[in-house]
Design a protein around this motif. Structure first.
Motif, PDB file in Angstrom:
ATOM      1  N   ASN A 158       0.824  -1.213   0.000  1.00 51.79           N
ATOM      2  CA  ASN A 158       0.000   0.000   0.000  1.00 51.79           C
ATOM      3  C   ASN A 158       0.858   1.263   0.000  1.00 51.79           C
ATOM      4  O   ASN A 158       0.456   2.297   0.533  1.00 51.79           O
ATOM      5  CB  ASN A 158      -0.910   0.003   1.233  1.00 51.79           C
ATOM      6  N   TYR A 159       2.016   1.177  -0.629  1.00 46.82           N
ATOM      7  CA  TYR A 159       2.944   2.304  -0.564  1.00 46.82           C
ATOM      8  C   TYR A 159       2.388   3.569  -1.219  1.00 46.82           C
ATOM      9  O   TYR A 159       2.654   4.687  -0.758  1.00 46.82           O
ATOM     10  CB  TYR A 159       4.283   1.944  -1.201  1.00 46.82           C
ATOM     11  N   SER A 160       1.621   3.437  -2.275  1.00 50.25           N
ATOM     12  CA  SER A 160       1.076   4.627  -2.939  1.00 50.25           C
ATOM     13  C   SER A 160       0.182   5.411  -1.978  1.00 50.25           C
ATOM     14  O   SER A 160       0.181   6.652  -1.984  1.00 50.25           O
ATOM     15  CB  SER A 160       0.298   4.233  -4.196  1.00 50.25           C
ATOM     16  N   GLU A 161      -0.575   4.702  -1.144  1.00 53.13           N
ATOM     17  CA  GLU A 161      -1.422   5.382  -0.155  1.00 53.13           C
ATOM     18  C   GLU A 161      -0.554   6.077   0.884  1.00 53.13           C
ATOM     19  O   GLU A 161      -0.816   7.237   1.245  1.00 53.13           O
ATOM     20  CB  GLU A 161      -2.350   4.377   0.534  1.00 53.13           C
ATOM     21  N   LEU A 162       0.470   5.390   1.369  1.00 53.90           N
ATOM     22  CA  LEU A 162       1.366   5.997   2.350  1.00 53.90           C
ATOM     23  C   LEU A 162       2.035   7.243   1.785  1.00 53.90           C
ATOM     24  O   LEU A 162       2.115   8.278   2.444  1.00 53.90           O
ATOM     25  CB  LEU A 162       2.429   4.988   2.790  1.00 53.90           C
ATOM     26  N   GLU A 163       2.485   7.155   0.562  1.00 58.92           N
ATOM     27  CA  GLU A 163       3.153   8.274  -0.081  1.00 58.92           C
ATOM     28  C   GLU A 163       2.211   9.476  -0.184  1.00 58.92           C
ATOM     29  O   GLU A 163       2.613  10.624   0.050  1.00 58.92           O
ATOM     30  CB  GLU A 163       3.637   7.847  -1.464  1.00 58.92           C
ATOM     31  N   MET A 164       0.963   9.218  -0.504  1.00 59.60           N
ATOM     32  CA  MET A 164      -0.029  10.283  -0.614  1.00 59.60           C
ATOM     33  C   MET A 164      -0.278  10.923   0.754  1.00 59.60           C
ATOM     34  O   MET A 164      -0.353  12.153   0.875  1.00 59.60           O
ATOM     35  CB  MET A 164      -1.334   9.723  -1.197  1.00 59.60           C
ATOM     36  N   LEU A 165      -0.392  10.105   1.799  1.00 56.71           N
ATOM     37  CA  LEU A 165      -0.637  10.623   3.141  1.00 56.71           C
ATOM     38  C   LEU A 165       0.540  11.460   3.639  1.00 56.71           C
ATOM     39  O   LEU A 165       0.357  12.506   4.272  1.00 56.71           O
ATOM     40  CB  LEU A 165      -0.893   9.466   4.107  1.00 56.71           C
ATOM     41  N   LEU A 166       1.741  11.008   3.347  1.00 58.77           N
ATOM     42  CA  LEU A 166       2.933  11.747   3.770  1.00 58.77           C
ATOM     43  C   LEU A 166       3.014  13.098   3.063  1.00 58.77           C
ATOM     44  O   LEU A 166       3.333  14.122   3.673  1.00 58.77           O
ATOM     45  CB  LEU A 166       4.191  10.926   3.485  1.00 58.77           C
ATOM     46  N   LYS A 167       2.714  13.087   1.783  1.00 59.83           N
ATOM     47  CA  LYS A 167       2.772  14.326   1.010  1.00 59.83           C
ATOM     48  C   LYS A 167       1.720  15.316   1.501  1.00 59.83           C
ATOM     49  O   LYS A 167       1.998  16.527   1.636  1.00 59.83           O
ATOM     50  CB  LYS A 167       2.553  14.020  -0.474  1.00 59.83           C
ATOM     51  N   LYS A 168       0.534  14.832   1.786  1.00 60.00           N
ATOM     52  CA  LYS A 168      -0.555  15.700   2.223  1.00 60.00           C
ATOM     53  C   LYS A 168      -0.291  16.272   3.606  1.00 60.00           C
ATOM     54  O   LYS A 168      -0.553  17.460   3.867  1.00 60.00           O
ATOM     55  CB  LYS A 168      -1.876  14.922   2.216  1.00 60.00           C
ATOM     56  N   SER A 169       0.244  15.468   4.512  1.00 61.23           N
ATOM     57  CA  SER A 169       0.455  15.894   5.899  1.00 61.23           C
ATOM     58  C   SER A 169       1.758  16.647   6.098  1.00 61.23           C
ATOM     59  O   SER A 169       1.922  17.371   7.078  1.00 61.23           O
ATOM     60  CB  SER A 169       0.452  14.680   6.826  1.00 61.23           C
TER      61      SER A 169
END
Length: 229
Positions: A136-147
């Motif tokens: 699920n790395y794409s989701e993690l990457e999105m969350l990190l970028k947003k936060s």
């Protein structure tokens, strides 16, 4: 109410870390302990406003259930000072659980931190978390970028056996623990009310990542056998 007495007491204990001083100043300790518990009672509401999942568990608990003892277990610190002068708490339904189901506060002059994270107690648990992150790395990457939050932790030198060094999530797969911590300068620690407002903002930023780690902590990969390195 403010943090002046708590921070001053923590500093004084750090430079007088012995049983004689502690017992001579026990009335002072009881006062700042009561103040810290009052702060935790307020902080749970700030956290609960941003995390309904945590609110279900902690709203009817006692703040003393989250506070760490100031006295060290001398079985493991035979030659060290007897007290940890920081005021610490883990606001969670189970303070001893390895899963990231709460928020940690460490209050001490010039080294106050607040955050959450995942600290596994076995290699099998670490590998399950790594498998979830990889999948699920794409989701993690999105969350990190947003936060705009950085996940830190103890790392291995290479990706562990069973995972690919070419995995886009490789740097997170090397980790033995996954932490999100905010270091807070003393000038930002004022009244209980203002500090809770500040920490609520941090919870708002961290909560989606905390929930991601919660899912990783419960993940079971049926296609991957448990292994050691």
């Amino acid at each position: 109410m403010d943090f002046n007495d708590i921070l001053k007491y923590s500093h004084d204990l750090s430079v007088n870390n012995n049983r004689t001083w502690f017992h001579e100043n026990h009335t002072r300790y009881e006062k700042v302990r009561k103040d810290f518990l009052g702060f935790l009672d307020m902080l749970r509401f700030a956290i609960s406003k941003e995390s309904p999942e945590i609110a279900k568990s902690v709203m009817y608990m006692e703040p003393k259930d989250w506070m760490y003892r100031i006295a060290k277990d001398m079985r493991f610190h035979k030659n060290g000072p007897p007290y940890n002068p920081a005021f610490r708490a883990y606001i969670s339904p189970d303070r001893k659980s390895w899963k990231p189901n709460g928020y940690y506060i460490h209050l001490f002059p010039a080294s106050t931190i607040f955050g959450t994270g995942l600290w596994c107690s076995s290699t099998a648990q670490m590998n399950s978390v790594r498998a979830y992150i990889s999948k699920n790395y794409s989701e993690l990457e999105m969350l990190l970028k947003k936060s705009k939050i950085t996940i830190t932790g103890d790392k291995m030198k290479t990706v562990p056996r069973g995972f690919s060094a070419d995995d886009p999530a490789a740097e997170y797969l090397k980790m033995r623990n996954w932490q999100m911590m905010f270091y807070i300068p003393d000038e930002d620690i004022d009244t209980f009310e203002d500090f809770c407002i500040l920490l609520r903002g941090y919870v708002r930023a961290m909560e989606p990542l905390r929930m991601f780690l919660m899912k990783a902590a419960s993940y079971v990969d049926s296609n991957r056998p448990e292994f050691e390195w």
